[in-house]
Structures are given as C-alpha cells and as structure tokens.
Write a protein that holds these residues in place. Structure first.
Motif, PDB file in Angstrom:
ATOM      1  N   GLN A  89     115.767   9.995  42.950  1.00  0.00           N
ATOM      2  CA  GLN A  89     114.446   9.400  43.101  1.00  0.00           C
ATOM      3  C   GLN A  89     114.441   8.544  44.353  1.00  0.00           C
ATOM      4  O   GLN A  89     115.356   7.741  44.591  1.00  0.00           O
ATOM      5  CB  GLN A  89     114.090   8.560  41.887  1.00  0.00           C
TER       6      GLN A  89
ATOM      7  N   ARG B   9     106.401   9.480  40.882  1.00  0.00           N
ATOM      8  CA  ARG B   9     107.752   9.394  41.406  1.00  0.00           C
ATOM      9  C   ARG B   9     107.946  10.456  42.480  1.00  0.00           C
ATOM     10  O   ARG B   9     107.421  11.561  42.369  1.00  0.00           O
ATOM     11  CB  ARG B   9     108.782   9.605  40.287  1.00  0.00           C
TER      12      ARG B   9
ATOM     13  N   TYR C  34     110.939  12.576  44.363  1.00  0.00           N
ATOM     14  CA  TYR C  34     112.342  12.954  44.357  1.00  0.00           C
ATOM     15  C   TYR C  34     112.686  13.625  45.681  1.00  0.00           C
ATOM     16  O   TYR C  34     111.876  14.375  46.240  1.00  0.00           O
ATOM     17  CB  TYR C  34     112.642  13.911  43.204  1.00  0.00           C
TER      18      TYR C  34
ATOM     19  N   SER D 289     105.965  13.787  41.595  1.00  0.00           N
ATOM     20  CA  SER D 289     105.784  14.009  40.160  1.00  0.00           C
ATOM     21  C   SER D 289     104.967  12.875  39.576  1.00  0.00           C
ATOM     22  O   SER D 289     105.416  11.724  39.508  1.00  0.00           O
ATOM     23  CB  SER D 289     107.150  14.077  39.455  1.00  0.00           C
TER      24      SER D 289
ATOM     25  N   VAL E  63     102.153  17.603  40.092  1.00  0.00           N
ATOM     26  CA  VAL E  63     103.494  17.846  40.612  1.00  0.00           C
ATOM     27  C   VAL E  63     103.376  18.720  41.853  1.00  0.00           C
ATOM     28  O   VAL E  63     102.750  19.785  41.801  1.00  0.00           O
ATOM     29  CB  VAL E  63     104.405  18.515  39.564  1.00  0.00           C
TER      30      VAL E  63
ATOM     31  N   VAL F  58     113.640  17.626  36.569  1.00  0.00           N
ATOM     32  CA  VAL F  58     112.455  17.225  35.803  1.00  0.00           C
ATOM     33  C   VAL F  58     112.285  17.976  34.491  1.00  0.00           C
ATOM     34  O   VAL F  58     111.459  17.584  33.667  1.00  0.00           O
ATOM     35  CB  VAL F  58     111.172  17.384  36.657  1.00  0.00           C
ATOM     36  N   SER F  59     113.056  19.029  34.265  1.00  0.00           N
ATOM     37  CA  SER F  59     112.839  19.836  33.060  1.00  0.00           C
ATOM     38  C   SER F  59     113.153  19.067  31.784  1.00  0.00           C
ATOM     39  O   SER F  59     112.614  19.388  30.715  1.00  0.00           O
ATOM     40  CB  SER F  59     113.668  21.118  33.115  1.00  0.00           C
TER      41      SER F  59
ATOM     42  N   GLN G  88     112.318  16.035  31.285  1.00  0.00           N
ATOM     43  CA  GLN G  88     111.281  15.037  31.086  1.00  0.00           C
ATOM     44  C   GLN G  88     110.068  15.691  30.434  1.00  0.00           C
ATOM     45  O   GLN G  88     109.761  16.850  30.691  1.00  0.00           O
ATOM     46  CB  GLN G  88     110.870  14.422  32.428  1.00  0.00           C
TER      47      GLN G  88
ATOM     48  N   ARG H 116     106.308  16.842  29.978  1.00  0.00           N
ATOM     49  CA  ARG H 116     105.270  17.116  30.973  1.00  0.00           C
ATOM     50  C   ARG H 116     104.118  16.137  30.803  1.00  0.00           C
ATOM     51  O   ARG H 116     103.528  16.038  29.731  1.00  0.00           O
ATOM     52  CB  ARG H 116     104.749  18.545  30.827  1.00  0.00           C
TER      53      ARG H 116
END
Length: 278
Positions: free
Chosen positions: A8, A47, A49, A63, A67, A84-85, A87, A89
């Motif tokens: 991040q 965020r 990344y 994100s 996204v 991110v998977s 986290q 949605r």
C-alpha cells in the motif's frame, strides 16, 4: 503463498506515483484526479497499491468505491489480484485499461463474483482541437440554483447507462451531492428549454492533462435532432478553452450513434477501457 512486490502506498510515495500516472495522461485520469485532490494519506477515499520497486512502482491499483489499475501488465495484475482477493468487495465497479481490468476480473471473480455486467470494449477517445461542427449556443454551465432541475436528468442518464437507479438506500442524497459538486465546480453543462433539460454532460474528471466527459445525455423526446453533436461541440470548445489541453471520454463499443457523434467532433481512439459493474 508467493511473496509479491505489492504494498500500500502512502503520501511519502506521492512523487513517484505522480510520475507513473503522468506516463498515462488519458488512461490514468480518474486515479490522477483522486491523488491530486485527496493525496494518499488518511484523507484519501481509497487505497492505492503499488507493484514493483519501493523507489518507483511499475503499476498501481486504486481500490475504493471503484477499482482501477494503471500500467498493469500480466504480472502486476496477478499480484494485485492476490493482494485484494482476500478483502471483501466494497467497490461498485472495476474500470480501466481493458486488458488489465479483464485479466483482474478473471482472477477476482471466484472471490468477488458474480458481476452484473461486463463491458469489455469501451474505446478511449481524445480530442485536442475545437470541433469543426457548429456548437449549440444555448448549451451553458449549469447554475447552482438549477441543481434540482438537472438532478432528474442525471438520474435518468445514470439509470439508462448503468442499468440501475443511483438513488440507492439513501434516497439519492449521495448522488445528488455529486451532481451539486460538479455544478458548483463549473463542470456541468446543459441546454434547458422551458424548464426541461434537453441535453446534459459533465466534466467528471479534470487533471492537468485532460478533462474527461461523462454523463452525456439527450432527453428521449428530443433525440434525433442533432442536439448531441451540437451540445458536445459546445462542451468540448469550452473545456479546451477554459479547463484542460485535451478532452477525453470512453464509450461503449455497441453505442454506434454516440461513436458517430464523437468521430464527427474529431475524437480519435487512444486505447480501450473495460468496465465490470456489480
């Protein structure tokens, strides 16, 4: 699990991020505006990344409510997807360069699916010179006291374009706030006849490189009379004169009438976007 060079990013990375975004002046406009306005600190509404070295990321992924990948090749897409998977949605859409967005969604679908619709080919267009066609002299910036007048047209445009109403659980307060924000900033245009919004469009994104047009709409009862091309000619002329050195937008590949309008206005294709909607 494979360790991947993704982290991040924070305000200390802002100069490096801005260098990367400047390499994609049209495609990165949405992310660039967010970074310019909110930065990468606690005030940011999402965020960011980075993929690659700590000194200079090779690609970034925004994100938040949306996204958006920028500069992402297959390796970066895989790294971002793994990041991110895990986290939940929270976004309403994935938007950006088509190859990166579609690749990202292939990897995220098992965790985040199902999608409502995928628009896999949205030509990304830009124009740098005023259109040769005549501009509608009655298209102008919407005044702050006209927000309630233009809001129903904005709702109609969104519902027609996206397939769902923007009113949501809050009765439209959030969406109305966005409409009012664009009006206050002088970024909303309309042709209004006897209290009816005949044509509307907004400069939804503005950076030092481009003004990105969204929300182009003509009242259904006024369609087929040339209001779209004349109205957009007025918007493009004013944006080039007053706002940014280029005007850009992306359009669904199946929207043949709109693509013809933009071609007549002098827009040229510089890439392709894709959008995944939830």
């Amino acid at each position: 699990m494979l360790t991947l060079p993704v982290r991040q990013l924070a305000e200390a990375d802002r100069a490096a991020v801005e260098r990367l975004l400047a390499a994609y002046p049209i495609a990165a406009a949405q992310v660039a505006e967010r970074v310019a306005i909110r930065g990468l600190g606690w005030r940011a509404d999402g965020r960011l990344y980075g993929y690659g070295s700590r000194r200079q990321p090779e690609a970034v992924l925004w994100s938040g409510g949306q996204v958006s990948p920028v500069g992402a090749d297959a390796a970066a897409v895989a790294a971002f997807a793994e990041m991110v998977s895990g986290q939940p949605r929270v976004c309403a859409s994935l938007v950006g360069e088509s190859g990166a967005v579609l690749g990202l969604w292939d990897l995220l679908r098992p965790a985040w699916g199902p999608e409502r619709t995928v628009r896999a080919d949205q030509p990304l267009l830009v124009v740098e010179t005023p259109p040769a066609v005549a501009a509608d002299p009655l298209v102008r910036q919407v005044r702050p006291d006209e927000v309630d007048l233009v809001f129903p047209a904005s709702v109609a445009m969104y519902t027609e374009e996206v397939g769902v109403s923007p009113l949501g659980d809050d009765g439209g307060r959030g969406y109305r706030g966005r409409v009012a924000e664009l009006v206050k900033a002088g970024r909303s245009y309309a042709r209004i006849v006897d209290g009816t919004v005949v044509f509307k469009a907004e400069l939804a994104v503005v950076t030092r490189h481009t003004a990105q047009v969204q929300g182009v709409w003509v009242d259904p009862s006024w369609r087929g009379r040339g209001f779209a091309i004349a109205g957009m000619a007025a918007v493009v002329r004013d944006a080039l004169r007053r706002v940014a050195p280029t005007v850009s937008l992306y359009v669904n590949d199946f929207n043949t009438p709109a693509r013809r309008v933009y071609q007549r206005l002098g827009f040229r294709q510089v890439g392709a976007f894709a959008t995944v909607l939830f």
